[in-house]
Design a protein around this motif. Structure first.
Motif, PDB file in Angstrom:
ATOM      1  N   ALA A 154       0.975  -1.247  -0.033  1.00 12.11           N
ATOM      2  CA  ALA A 154       0.096  -0.103   0.002  1.00 12.11           C
ATOM      3  C   ALA A 154       0.712   1.072  -0.035  1.00 12.11           C
ATOM      4  N   THR A 155       1.975   1.332   0.874  1.00  7.45           N
ATOM      5  CA  THR A 155       2.933   2.588   0.770  1.00  7.45           C
ATOM      6  C   THR A 155       3.636   2.769  -0.604  1.00  7.45           C
ATOM      7  N   THR A 156       3.865   1.550  -1.169  1.00  3.62           N
ATOM      8  CA  THR A 156       4.464   1.867  -2.543  1.00  3.62           C
ATOM      9  C   THR A 156       3.456   2.291  -3.348  1.00  3.62           C
ATOM     10  N   ALA A 157       2.231   1.736  -3.498  1.00  2.00           N
ATOM     11  CA  ALA A 157       1.110   2.176  -4.495  1.00  2.00           C
ATOM     12  C   ALA A 157       0.939   3.608  -4.035  1.00  2.00           C
ATOM     13  N   GLN A 158       0.935   4.078  -3.015  1.00  2.00           N
ATOM     14  CA  GLN A 158       0.515   5.522  -2.649  1.00  2.00           C
ATOM     15  C   GLN A 158       1.767   6.328  -3.090  1.00  2.00           C
ATOM     16  N   ALA A 159       2.972   6.043  -2.925  1.00  2.00           N
ATOM     17  CA  ALA A 159       3.989   6.516  -3.409  1.00  2.00           C
ATOM     18  C   ALA A 159       4.164   7.041  -5.069  1.00  2.00           C
ATOM     19  N   LEU A 160       3.863   5.655  -5.629  1.00  2.00           N
ATOM     20  CA  LEU A 160       3.830   5.939  -7.128  1.00  2.00           C
ATOM     21  C   LEU A 160       2.673   6.723  -7.774  1.00  2.00           C
ATOM     22  N   TYR A 161       1.359   6.624  -6.853  1.00  2.00           N
ATOM     23  CA  TYR A 161       0.387   7.599  -7.132  1.00  2.00           C
ATOM     24  C   TYR A 161       0.750   8.886  -7.072  1.00  2.00           C
ATOM     25  N   LEU A 162       1.473   9.286  -5.810  1.00  2.00           N
ATOM     26  CA  LEU A 162       1.926  10.624  -5.715  1.00  2.00           C
ATOM     27  C   LEU A 162       2.641  11.256  -6.724  1.00  2.00           C
ATOM     28  N   GLY A 163       3.680  10.201  -7.408  1.00  2.00           N
ATOM     29  CA  GLY A 163       4.480  10.992  -8.415  1.00  2.00           C
ATOM     30  C   GLY A 163       3.736  11.201  -9.580  1.00  2.00           C
ATOM     31  N   ILE A 164       2.753  10.318 -10.053  1.00  2.00           N
ATOM     32  CA  ILE A 164       1.624  10.492 -11.146  1.00  2.00           C
ATOM     33  C   ILE A 164       1.095  11.781 -10.956  1.00  2.00           C
ATOM     34  N   ALA A 165       0.387  11.835  -9.941  1.00  4.58           N
ATOM     35  CA  ALA A 165      -0.681  12.807  -9.769  1.00  4.58           C
ATOM     36  C   ALA A 165       0.160  14.112  -9.628  1.00  4.58           C
ATOM     37  N   THR A 166       1.101  14.287  -9.097  1.00  2.00           N
ATOM     38  CA  THR A 166       1.848  15.573  -9.044  1.00  2.00           C
ATOM     39  C   THR A 166       2.617  16.155 -10.504  1.00  2.00           C
ATOM     40  N   ASP A 167       3.117  14.953 -11.098  1.00  2.00           N
ATOM     41  CA  ASP A 167       3.643  15.554 -12.467  1.00  2.00           C
ATOM     42  C   ASP A 167       2.684  15.450 -13.548  1.00  2.00           C
ATOM     43  N   THR A 168       1.388  15.213 -13.480  1.00  2.00           N
ATOM     44  CA  THR A 168       0.374  15.592 -14.356  1.00  2.00           C
ATOM     45  C   THR A 168      -0.664  16.565 -13.920  1.00  2.00           C
ATOM     46  N   GLY A 169      -0.201  17.329 -12.926  1.00  2.31           N
ATOM     47  CA  GLY A 169      -0.815  18.388 -12.231  1.00  2.31           C
ATOM     48  C   GLY A 169      -2.146  17.913 -11.935  1.00  2.31           C
ATOM     49  N   GLN A 170      -2.224  16.963 -11.227  1.00  5.81           N
ATOM     50  CA  GLN A 170      -3.548  16.267 -10.733  1.00  5.81           C
ATOM     51  C   GLN A 170      -4.400  16.039 -11.993  1.00  5.81           C
ATOM     52  N   PHE A 171      -3.704  15.353 -12.983  1.00  6.90           N
ATOM     53  CA  PHE A 171      -4.373  14.911 -14.345  1.00  6.90           C
ATOM     54  C   PHE A 171      -4.948  15.942 -15.011  1.00  6.90           C
ATOM     55  N   ARG A 172      -4.283  17.071 -14.813  1.00  5.40           N
ATOM     56  CA  ARG A 172      -4.810  18.471 -15.749  1.00  5.40           C
ATOM     57  C   ARG A 172      -3.889  18.628 -17.038  1.00  5.40           C
ATOM     58  N   TYR A 173      -2.651  18.042 -17.105  1.00  4.99           N
ATOM     59  CA  TYR A 173      -1.483  18.069 -18.193  1.00  4.99           C
ATOM     60  C   TYR A 173      -1.857  17.042 -19.121  1.00  4.99           C
ATOM     61  N   ARG A 174      -1.399  17.316 -20.463  1.00 10.72           N
ATOM     62  CA  ARG A 174      -1.536  16.436 -21.584  1.00 10.72           C
ATOM     63  C   ARG A 174      -0.935  14.954 -21.324  1.00 10.72           C
ATOM     64  N   GLY A 175      -0.147  14.809 -20.639  1.00  4.30           N
ATOM     65  CA  GLY A 175       0.450  13.507 -20.357  1.00  4.30           C
ATOM     66  C   GLY A 175      -0.576  12.581 -19.639  1.00  4.30           C
ATOM     67  N   ALA A 176      -1.945  13.244 -19.041  1.00  2.08           N
ATOM     68  CA  ALA A 176      -2.611  12.454 -18.234  1.00  2.08           C
ATOM     69  C   ALA A 176      -3.519  11.557 -19.580  1.00  2.08           C
ATOM     70  N   ASN A 177      -3.163  10.580 -20.071  1.00  2.00           N
ATOM     71  CA  ASN A 177      -3.759   9.542 -21.097  1.00  2.00           C
ATOM     72  C   ASN A 177      -4.359   8.343 -20.449  1.00  2.00           C
ATOM     73  N   GLN A 178      -4.816   7.485 -21.578  1.00  2.00           N
ATOM     74  CA  GLN A 178      -5.331   6.474 -21.063  1.00  2.00           C
ATOM     75  C   GLN A 178      -4.646   5.392 -20.149  1.00  2.00           C
ATOM     76  N   ARG A 179      -3.324   5.528 -20.652  1.00  2.00           N
ATOM     77  CA  ARG A 179      -2.472   4.582 -19.967  1.00  2.00           C
ATOM     78  C   ARG A 179      -2.237   4.923 -18.675  1.00  2.00           C
ATOM     79  N   VAL A 180      -2.208   6.264 -18.167  1.00  2.00           N
ATOM     80  CA  VAL A 180      -2.076   6.729 -16.980  1.00  2.00           C
ATOM     81  C   VAL A 180      -3.129   6.365 -16.097  1.00  2.00           C
ATOM     82  N   PHE A 181      -4.301   6.593 -16.475  1.00  9.31           N
ATOM     83  CA  PHE A 181      -5.741   6.031 -15.618  1.00  9.31           C
ATOM     84  C   PHE A 181      -5.724   4.682 -15.576  1.00  9.31           C
ATOM     85  N   ARG A 182      -5.297   3.869 -16.454  1.00  2.13           N
ATOM     86  CA  ARG A 182      -5.279   2.458 -16.171  1.00  2.13           C
ATOM     87  C   ARG A 182      -4.479   1.843 -15.241  1.00  2.13           C
ATOM     88  N   LEU A 183      -3.063   2.658 -15.236  1.00  6.03           N
ATOM     89  CA  LEU A 183      -1.904   2.468 -14.143  1.00  6.03           C
ATOM     90  C   LEU A 183      -2.461   2.733 -12.748  1.00  6.03           C
TER      91      LEU A 183
END
Length: 285
Positions: A154-183
Motif C-alpha cells: 500500500a505504501t508503494t502504491a501510494q508513493a507511485l500514485y503521488l508521483g503520477i498525480a503531481t507530475d500530471t498536475g492532478q491529471f490536468r496536463y496532456r500526459g494524463a492519457n488512457q495508460r496513466v488512468f489504467r495504471l
C-alpha cells in the motif's frame, strides 16, 4: 491475456534488477525533490527490499514537509545517512546526474540504473530507461512493477500514485492519457488513496505559504505579448513569511494558469545565484 505497459523497457528493468542482487543499492533523487522524485525513490527502494535487495533512498536535500507522510517506514535520508561500505547507485527522476548534488554525483559517477521521463535526459548509467512519452517517473515504475509482477504494498502504491498525480498536475496536463488512468486504477486497487494524497498536498497550507503566494502574485510581469508570465521572489520572502524554499515548489503553476499565457516562470535569488522554474502549457515550448 495479461496487459504489458512497457514490454521492452520492463524486460530491461528486470535484467538490471537482477544485477543488483547481493549489492547495497542507493536510490538517488534530485535537489529540491518534488512528489515524483520522492514517490519514485520510495517505490523503488521498497520494491528492491521486497525482492531481497538491500536498498536505501538518499537525497541531497531533506524530504519536504508536505511529502513526509508518504515515506512510511522506507529507509530514507540525506548524504550523512549513507550506510558504511560500498554501494551502487540507481537514479530516478534525474535528467542529469549532477542534479543529485555535486558530492553525491561525484561519489556515484557510474550508476547501474537510470529511470526517468525527462526528454533532456541523455543517459548516464549502465542501463538507461528514459521514456519521454511517460508523464512521470512514477508512471514508468508502476508499469515496470506490474509488467514484472513485482510486489507492490500500500505504501508503494501510494508513493507511485503521488508521483503520477503531481507530475500530471492532478491529471490536468496532456500526459494524463488512457495508460496513466489504467495504471492508477491498478494502484488504487493496491491501496493508493487519491483523497489522502490530495489532502496531504493541498489541504495543509500554512498562513506563511499564503503570504508567500501573495507576494509571488503581486510580482507578476508579462513579456512576449503577454504569452510569458514571470513571477519573482526576493531572498527576504522566506524569512519574512516564516517559510522555506520548498514552500515555493508549485507557485510557478499560478503564472502558467493565466488565460493567454503559454509559459509561466518563477525567478528567485538564492545563495548568490538566480534560480528559475518554468512551466509551459504545450510540449513544443
Amino acid at each position: 491475456m495479461k496487459q504489458h505497459f512497457f514490454p521492452e523497457a520492463s524486460a530491461r528493468f528486470a535484467s538490471a534488477v537482477e544485477t543488483l542482487r547481493d549489492k547495497s543499492v542507493v536510490v538517488l533523487g534530485h535537489r529540491r525533490p518534488d512528489g515524483d522524485c520522492i514517490g519514485s525513490q520510495v517505490a523503488l527502494v521498497r520494491c528492491l527490499l521486497a525482492l531481497g535487495i538491500d536498498a536505501v533512498a538518499i537525497n541531497p536535500d531533506a524530504v519536504p514537509r508536505t511529502l513526509q507522510a508518504f515515506i512510511g517506514d522506507t529507509p530514507f535520508g540525506v548524504e550523512k545517512d549513507l550506510p558504511k561500505g560500498e554501494q551502487v547507485a540507481a537514479y530516478v527522476d534525474c535528467s542529469d546526474r549532477k542534479r543529485s548534488g555535486d558530492s553525491l554525483s561525484q561519489r556515484f559517477a557510474e550508476p547501474i540504473l537510470n529511470v526517468d521521463h525527462h526528454v533532456s535526459n541523455e543517459g548516464f548509467a549502465e542501463v538507461d530507461l528514459v521514456l519521454p512519452d511517460a508523464s512521470a517517473t512514477g508512471e514508468i515504475l508502476t508499469g515496470f512493477f506490474l509488467d514484472n509482477e513485482y510486489p507492490i504494498d500500500a505504501t508503494t502504491a501510494q508513493a507511485l500514485y503521488l508521483g503520477i498525480a503531481t507530475d500530471t498536475g492532478q491529471f490536468r496536463y496532456r500526459g494524463a492519457n488512457q495508460r496513466v488512468f489504467r495504471l492508477c486504477d491498478h494502484l488504487c486497487g493496491l491501496g493508493a488513496s487519491p483523497v489522502d494524497v490530495a489532502n496531504e498536498l493541498y489541504e495543509r497550507e500554512s498562513p506563511g505559504q499564503i503570504q508567500l503566494l501573495q507576494r509571488f502574485l503581486a510580482s507578476f510581469r508579462f513579456e512576449c505579448g503577454k504569452r510569458v508570465c514571470i513571477g519573482l521572489l526576493d531572498p527576504a520572502c522566506y524569512e519574512e513569511t516564516g517559510t522555506l524554499p520548498e514552500d515555493s515548489e508549485n507557485l510557478v503553476d499560478y503564472a502558467r494558469s493565466l488565460e493567454g499565457v503559454d509559459v509561466g516562470a518563477l525567478l528567485e535569488e538564492r545563495d548568490g545565484k538566480i534560480k528559475g522554474s518554468l512551466r509551459a502549457k504545450e510540449n513544443r515550448f
